[in-house]
Design an enzyme around this catalytic site. Structure first.
Site, PDB file in Angstrom:
ATOM      1  N   THR A   1     -12.936  -6.729  45.050  1.00  0.00           N
ATOM      2  CA  THR A   1     -11.578  -6.908  45.573  1.00  0.00           C
ATOM      3  C   THR A   1     -11.522  -8.112  46.497  1.00  0.00           C
ATOM      4  OG1 THR A   1      -9.785  -5.900  46.833  1.00  0.00           O
ATOM      5  CG2 THR A   1     -12.014  -5.239  47.430  1.00  0.00           C
ATOM      6  N   ARG A   2     -10.362  -8.750  46.511  1.00  0.00           N
ATOM      7  CA  ARG A   2     -10.123  -9.814  47.490  1.00  0.00           C
ATOM      8  C   ARG A   2      -8.791  -9.546  48.193  1.00  0.00           C
ATOM      9  NH1 ARG A   2      -6.744 -13.821  44.400  1.00  0.00           N
ATOM     10  NH2 ARG A   2      -6.992 -13.216  42.219  1.00  0.00           N
TER      11      ARG A   2
ATOM     12  N   ARG B   1      -5.916  -5.081  35.786  1.00  0.00           N
ATOM     13  CA  ARG B   1      -5.087  -6.098  35.138  1.00  0.00           C
ATOM     14  C   ARG B   1      -5.264  -7.415  35.882  1.00  0.00           C
ATOM     15  NH1 ARG B   1       0.343  -4.017  33.310  1.00  0.00           N
ATOM     16  NH2 ARG B   1       1.103  -5.512  34.820  1.00  0.00           N
TER      17      ARG B   1
ATOM     18  N   HIS C   1      -4.653  -0.811  48.694  1.00  0.00           N
ATOM     19  CA  HIS C   1      -3.512   0.094  48.854  1.00  0.00           C
ATOM     20  C   HIS C   1      -3.737   1.307  47.948  1.00  0.00           C
ATOM     21  CE1 HIS C   1      -1.542  -2.775  51.398  1.00  0.00           C
ATOM     22  NE2 HIS C   1      -1.664  -3.718  50.482  1.00  0.00           N
TER      23      HIS C   1
ATOM     24  N   HIS D   1      -5.105   0.853  44.151  1.00  0.00           N
ATOM     25  CA  HIS D   1      -6.525   0.583  43.905  1.00  0.00           C
ATOM     26  C   HIS D   1      -7.413   1.702  44.435  1.00  0.00           C
ATOM     27  CE1 HIS D   1      -4.972  -3.528  43.103  1.00  0.00           C
ATOM     28  NE2 HIS D   1      -5.766  -3.343  42.076  1.00  0.00           N
TER      29      HIS D   1
END
Ligand SMILES: [Zn+2]
Length: 377
Positions: free
Chosen positions: A189-190, A283, A194, A197
């Site tokens: 993740t970057r 996605r 929330h 995810h």
């Protein structure tokens, strides 16, 4: 599987975890110096700790060519993106000292080769565009004109940005083994995490032994949420909503390339080196703007036989809270329409946070939202 069973972690890519750290050799100060950009420094650190196994240094031409054209190293092993060091001129000696921007020597590179490369071809093949508005392409076009190849020995590791989260692949593997995990899912993740995810990571975790939340902390675009704020978000989220015994949070020192589909493969192979058997691909993974189709980063996995990659991708749709279902869901699991879903655009979320307002709890955990509100203030 019971927790007491001895679990075996996935093998590193290529079979062996590379370690290119070593003592500082004599005479480093007399060597020609090659300064590295911050992206190259990230790569150097990942060469040192084996995150880029089986690579032992910056790529030689035969590997580079085959990676650009076929997503494979010369020996046939899958590899999705070049790991190269750009220079102005070929060095004179057999060895050079690699330095950071302040001129401090960090590593020695055994000069193997210097070769020319075609920026446009690399952009077209790796980024699927030659548009200079793409941040990865812009970085590539601004590079020096030659690639310097050779094995590295790193004697001065980069200062980790988040020491409490700094685990090398041997460190995460040790942490997994200690917990008795064999099947571990990695989450790249970057962004702050929330509810959407959080849901994906928990759905994935239901099927394996453990979860590695592995935020990228190297260079990102200036409009991405700063790493320090994100790290605080991960801390409050994990403290409040994940069982401690099932989650490891650690920093992934890579710089973003924004290469979308190819970067998804690259991210997966790096996580295999960190000991993950599974990898979440959502996605538009590692995408930017509208350069890539929504599912391109999932479809690209079909270009390899599953056994070649070793790590198993787990593909996800976008998730949302559905008021009728009364829970988090995706288009795969919820039959209701968009009106029943809690949806906020990125712009809307930023607007709320900037005004000191928390997004709804169905969108973001209040503890996470509070960290973001404080950061926006
Ligand atoms: Zn529903």
């Amino acid at each position: 599987m019971s927790a007491t069973q001895t679990q075996t972690l996935i093998e590193p890519h290529g079979g062996k975890l590379v370690d290119r750290t070593g003592p500082r050799p004599d005479g480093v100060d007399r060597l020609e110096q090659v300064p590295l950009t911050s992206r190259e420094l990230s790569d150097l650190d990942m060469l040192a700790n084996g995150a880029l196994s089986p690579l032992e240094g910056f790529m030689a031409q035969h590997d580079y060519e085959r990676v650009v054209e076929e997503m494979r190293l010369d020996r046939g092993l899958p590899w999705a993106l070049p790991v190269c060091l750009a220079v102005d001129t070929p060095p004179k000696g057999d060895e050079v000292a690699l330095t950071d921007e302040s001129g401090r020597a960090l590593a020695v590179l055994e000069v193997d080769d210097t070769f020319e490369y075609d920026r446009e071809r690399e952009a077209e093949r790796c980024f699927r565009t030659t548009d200079e508005a793409h941040p990865g392409v812009a970085r590539l076009y601004a590079q020096k004109p030659l690639y310097l190849a050779g094995r590295v020995t790193v004697f001065e590791r980069a200062e980790p940005a988040f020491p409490e989260l700094a685990l090398d692949p041997s460190g995460t593997r040790g942490a997994f083994a200690e917990r008795g995990w064999g099947r571990v899912v990695g989450f790249q993740t970057r962004n702050p995490i929330h509810r959407a995810h959080e849901y994906l990571t928990k759905v994935a975790l239901e099927t394996v032994d453990g979860l590695l939340i592995h935020p990228l902390v190297g260079d990102t675009k200036s409009d991405d949420v700063p790493a320090a704020t994100r790290v605080e978000c991960y801390r409050v989220l994990v403290d409040g909503y994940y069982p401690e015994a099932r989650v490891v949070v650690s920093a992934f020192p890579a710089a973003m390339r924004y290469a979308g589909p190819r970067e998804a493969i690259w991210h997966a192979l790096c996580r295999k080196n960190y000991g993950c058997s599974h990898f979440i691909v959502g996605r538009d993974h590692a995408g930017v703007g509208d350069y890539y189709g929504t599912y391109d980063a999932q479809l690209i996995f079909d270009e390899f036989e599953p056994h070649e990659l070793g790590i198993e991708p787990m593909f996800f749709e976008h998730a949302f809270f559905c008021r009728v279902c009364g829970q988090m869901a995706t288009p795969k699991t919820c039959p209701h329409g968009a009106d029943d879903h809690v949806f906020l655009s990125g712009t809307k979320v930023r607007e709320l946070l900037a005004n000191g307002e928390l997004p709804p709890a169905e969108f973001s955990r209040p503890e996470v939202a509070e960290v973001l509100v404080a950061a926006y203030r």
